[in-house]
Design a protein around this motif. Structure first.
Motif, PDB file in Angstrom:
ATOM      1  N   ASP A 159       0.816  -1.221   0.000  1.00 12.55           N
ATOM      2  CA  ASP A 159       0.000   0.000   0.000  1.00 12.55           C
ATOM      3  C   ASP A 159       0.850   1.272   0.000  1.00 12.55           C
ATOM      4  OD1 ASP A 159       0.992  -0.097   2.558  1.00 12.55           O
ATOM      5  OD2 ASP A 159      -0.953  -0.193   3.564  1.00 12.55           O
TER       6      ASP A 159
ATOM      7  N   LEU B 121      -1.936  -3.072  -5.502  1.00 13.03           N
ATOM      8  CA  LEU B 121      -3.203  -2.370  -5.634  1.00 13.03           C
ATOM      9  C   LEU B 121      -3.089  -1.326  -6.739  1.00 13.03           C
ATOM     10  CD1 LEU B 121      -4.040  -1.837  -1.839  1.00 13.03           C
ATOM     11  CD2 LEU B 121      -4.717  -3.744  -3.323  1.00 13.03           C
ATOM     12  N   ASP B 122      -4.224  -0.774  -7.138  1.00 18.95           N
ATOM     13  CA  ASP B 122      -4.184   0.216  -8.210  1.00 18.95           C
ATOM     14  C   ASP B 122      -3.393   1.442  -7.777  1.00 18.95           C
ATOM     15  OD1 ASP B 122      -6.403   2.729  -7.829  1.00 18.95           O
ATOM     16  OD2 ASP B 122      -6.658   1.001  -6.502  1.00 18.95           O
TER      17      ASP B 122
ATOM     18  N   GLU C  26      -5.918   5.001  -6.430  1.00 15.09           N
ATOM     19  CA  GLU C  26      -6.611   5.019  -5.141  1.00 15.09           C
ATOM     20  C   GLU C  26      -6.006   4.053  -4.125  1.00 15.09           C
ATOM     21  OE1 GLU C  26     -11.029   5.338  -5.423  1.00 15.09           O
ATOM     22  OE2 GLU C  26     -10.675   4.826  -7.533  1.00 15.09           O
ATOM     23  N   LYS C  27      -5.130   3.159  -4.598  1.00 19.23           N
ATOM     24  CA  LYS C  27      -4.560   2.116  -3.742  1.00 19.23           C
ATOM     25  C   LYS C  27      -5.672   1.371  -3.013  1.00 19.23           C
ATOM     26  CE  LYS C  27      -0.158   4.502  -3.138  1.00 19.23           C
ATOM     27  NZ  LYS C  27       0.803   5.102  -2.195  1.00 19.23           N
ATOM     28  N   LYS C  28      -6.655   1.002  -3.806  1.00 17.22           N
ATOM     29  CA  LYS C  28      -7.883   0.419  -3.267  1.00 17.22           C
ATOM     30  C   LYS C  28      -8.253  -0.890  -3.966  1.00 17.22           C
ATOM     31  CE  LYS C  28     -12.824   1.597  -2.899  1.00 17.22           C
ATOM     32  NZ  LYS C  28     -13.833   2.664  -3.139  1.00 17.22           N
ATOM     33  N   TYR C  29      -8.019  -0.943  -5.266  1.00 23.62           N
ATOM     34  CA  TYR C  29      -8.481  -2.085  -6.053  1.00 23.62           C
ATOM     35  C   TYR C  29      -7.331  -3.064  -6.342  1.00 23.62           C
ATOM     36  CZ  TYR C  29     -12.709   0.626  -6.617  1.00 23.62           C
ATOM     37  OH  TYR C  29     -13.859   1.347  -6.361  1.00 23.62           O
TER      38      TYR C  29
ATOM     39  N   ARG D 143     -13.681  -5.267 -11.412  1.00 24.51           N
ATOM     40  CA  ARG D 143     -12.912  -4.569 -10.397  1.00 24.51           C
ATOM     41  C   ARG D 143     -13.283  -5.116  -9.017  1.00 24.51           C
ATOM     42  NH1 ARG D 143     -12.564   1.976 -10.263  1.00 24.51           N
ATOM     43  NH2 ARG D 143     -14.713   1.716  -9.589  1.00 24.51           N
TER      44      ARG D 143
ATOM     45  N   SER E 192     -12.146  -4.647  -4.849  1.00 25.98           N
ATOM     46  CA  SER E 192     -11.333  -3.894  -3.891  1.00 25.98           C
ATOM     47  C   SER E 192     -10.772  -4.825  -2.831  1.00 25.98           C
ATOM     48  CB  SER E 192     -12.175  -2.798  -3.225  1.00 25.98           C
ATOM     49  OG  SER E 192     -13.160  -3.373  -2.374  1.00 25.98           O
TER      50      SER E 192
ATOM     51  N   GLU F 283     -10.856  -4.141   0.191  1.00 25.69           N
ATOM     52  CA  GLU F 283     -11.839  -4.095   1.276  1.00 25.69           C
ATOM     53  C   GLU F 283     -12.933  -5.149   1.060  1.00 25.69           C
ATOM     54  OE1 GLU F 283     -14.505  -0.848   3.808  1.00 25.69           O
ATOM     55  OE2 GLU F 283     -13.436  -0.224   1.981  1.00 25.69           O
ATOM     56  N   GLU F 284     -13.330  -5.361  -0.200  1.00 24.75           N
ATOM     57  CA  GLU F 284     -14.310  -6.413  -0.487  1.00 24.75           C
ATOM     58  C   GLU F 284     -13.750  -7.781  -0.107  1.00 24.75           C
ATOM     59  OE1 GLU F 284     -16.682  -8.516  -4.246  1.00 24.75           O
ATOM     60  OE2 GLU F 284     -15.737  -6.552  -4.535  1.00 24.75           O
TER      61      GLU F 284
END
Length: 361
Positions: free
Chosen positions: A183, A223-224, A227-230, A280, A282, A284-285
Motif C-alpha cells: 500500500d 493495488l491500483d 486510489e490504492k484500493k483495487y 474490479r 477492492s 476491502e471487499e
C-alpha cells in the motif's frame, strides 16, 4: 514471413546438470535462436546457433533507455514426445508488448515454427520427472548504438532455454503462499506499461518484493496506483478469488498483465460450469468476504507454478488466513488438470497443446 531458419549445430555438447538439483535459470541448452531487425531489412537472418555470449556496443540503446520485452513459456516431456503449451498466445502477447514499447512486430506463425525447431534440436535437455520442464525465454532488445532518446532502428530477438525443476517439492506440494498487500509503492497505471512484459516493470517491483520478504511474506499483491484500493496482480502471477461460489479476478484494465495461464484458467473454469467474473474488486471487499465467511479460496496463476494457492493475506494491520491455510478444491483441480494437459497425462479438451513429434532420448 517468407524466410527459412538457418541451423548451425554446436560442435560439442555441454554436460547436462544434475536434474535432481535444478535451479531456475542456471543452466542453458546447447543452442539458441537469434534474429535481427533493421529499418531497411525488417526482421532478417533467423538462425539457430550454439549458445554463446553477446558482443554489444556499450552505447546500445537497451542499456540506457530500457527498450526491451520478453516472454516465458515451457516445453514438457510427454511419453515419447514433447508438448508446447499455447505458444502462439505468448508470441501474440509479445506483439502487444512490442506495440507499446515501439518495437517492430514479429510474425506469430513463423516464431512458433522457429521455436519448434529450436526445441526439437535441444529436446534431450527436457527433464522427465514429474513437475520438471524446459523453460523458454524469448526476448527482444534494442541494439542500435547511440544515446538519442528515441525508438531504436535495430533490434535483436533471441530465444534461450533452461531446464527447470518442479515448482512444488514433495514436502510442500501445493503449500499455500503468504502474500503482502503493498500500500506504499505502486506498480503501474492505466496508460503506462503495466500490461506489457517489459524489463522495467520487474525492476520497479523489486523494492516492494524485498520489503515483503523482510516481513516474512512470499510475494506482493499490488493495488491500483490511483486510489490504492483495487486489487491488480501479484508480482509474478495473476490473482483469483472464490467468493460465495463465484470466481472473481481483476479485469484487464491496461495496467494488468494478460496472463496465458490466467486466460487458460478462465476458459477451463467456464468449461466446467463455474461463474467467472472479470471485474474490479477492492481489497476491502476481499477483507469483508473473509470476515463474513464467504471468501472460500484465493489463488494465483502463472507459468512457473501454474496454480499457487494463497493461505495468508497481510493488509495493513490485518492478517487474513484463507481456508484454514489449506489448498482449496478448485485450486487443486485446476493445477492437476492444467499440469496434466501440459504433460499429456490428461485429455487436451480445449486444444491447447502442440506436439512436436520428436522422440525423447
Amino acid at each position: 514471413m517468407d524466410q527459412q531458419v538457418t541451423i548451425y549445430q554446436a560442435e560439442t555438447r555441454k554436460a547436462k546438470p544434475d536434474y535432481n538439483e535444478l535451479s531456475f535459470g542456471k543452466h542453458f541448452t546447447d543452442h539458441m535462436f537469434v534474429m535481427d531487425y533493421s529499418t531497411e531489412k525488417g526482421w532478417y537472418d533467423p538462425r539457430i546457433t550454439p549458445y554463446e555470449p553477446l558482443l554489444m556496443d556499450p552505447s546500445s540503446m537497451v542499456f540506457h533507455y530500457g527498450q526491451s520485452v520478453f516472454e516465458g513459456l515451457k516445453a514438457y516431456h510427454s511419453g515419447d514426445d514433447v508438448l508446447l503449451f499455447r505458444p502462439e498466445k505468448n508470441f501474440e502477447r509479445l506483439n502487444k508488448s512490442n506495440e507499446r514499447m515501439n518495437i517492430p512486430a514479429v510474425d506469430v506463425d513463423f516464431m512458433v515454427d522457429a521455436l519448434k525447431q529450436l526445441v526439437d534440436i535441444d529436446h534431450d535437455w527436457i527433464p522427465t520427472k514429474d513437475g520438471q520442464s524446459l523453460y523458454i525465454r524469448p526476448f527482444i532488445i534494442s541494439t542500435e548504438a547511440g544515446l538519442s532518446v528515441r525508438p531504436a532502428s535495430q533490434y535483436k530477438l533471441m530465444i534461450i532455454m533452461t531446464p527447470v525443476g518442479a515448482y512444488y517439492s514433495n514436502s510442500d506440494h501445493m503449500s499455500p503462499v503468504k502474500i503482502y498487500v503493498e500500500d506504499e509503492f505502486v506498480r503501474s497505471v492505466k496508460g503506462g506499461v503495466g500490461f506489457t512484459k517489459t524489463s522495467g516493470n520487474y525492476a520497479a517491483s523489486l523494492k516492494a518484493q524485498t520489503k515483503a520478504a523482510e516481513l516474512g511474506y512470499d510475494q506482493v499483491l499490488w493495488l491500483d496506483a490511483l486510489e490504492k484500493k483495487y486489487v491488480e496482480e501479484v508480482g509474478s502471477m495473476n490473482i483469483f478469488f472464490k467468493i460465495d461460489g463465484e470466481i472473481v479476478t481483476p479485469a484487464l484494465n491496461g495496467s494488468i498483465l494478460s496472463g496465458i495461464t490466467r486466460n487458460s484458467v478462465i476458459e477451463l473454469l467456464r468449461y466446467w460450469g463455474y461463474t467467472v467474473n472479470e471485474r474490479r474488486i477492492s481489497i476491502e471487499e476481499v477483507y469483508n468476504a473473509q470476515k463474513d465467511g464467504t471468501l472460500e479460496e484465493v489463488f494465483g496463476t502463472g507459468t512457473a507454478a501454474v496454480i499457487s494457492p494463497v493461505g495468508t493475506l497481510k493488509w495493513k494491520e490485518e492478517e487474513l488466513v484463507i481456508n484454514n491455510n489449506e489448498t482449496g478444491d478448485v485450486s487443486l483441480d485446476l493445477y492437476e488438470t492444467i499440469s496434466g494437459i501440459q504433460t499429456g497425462k490428461k485429455d487436451d479438451v480445449l486444444g491447447w497443446t502442440i506436439p512436436l513429434g520428436v522422440k525423447q532420448t
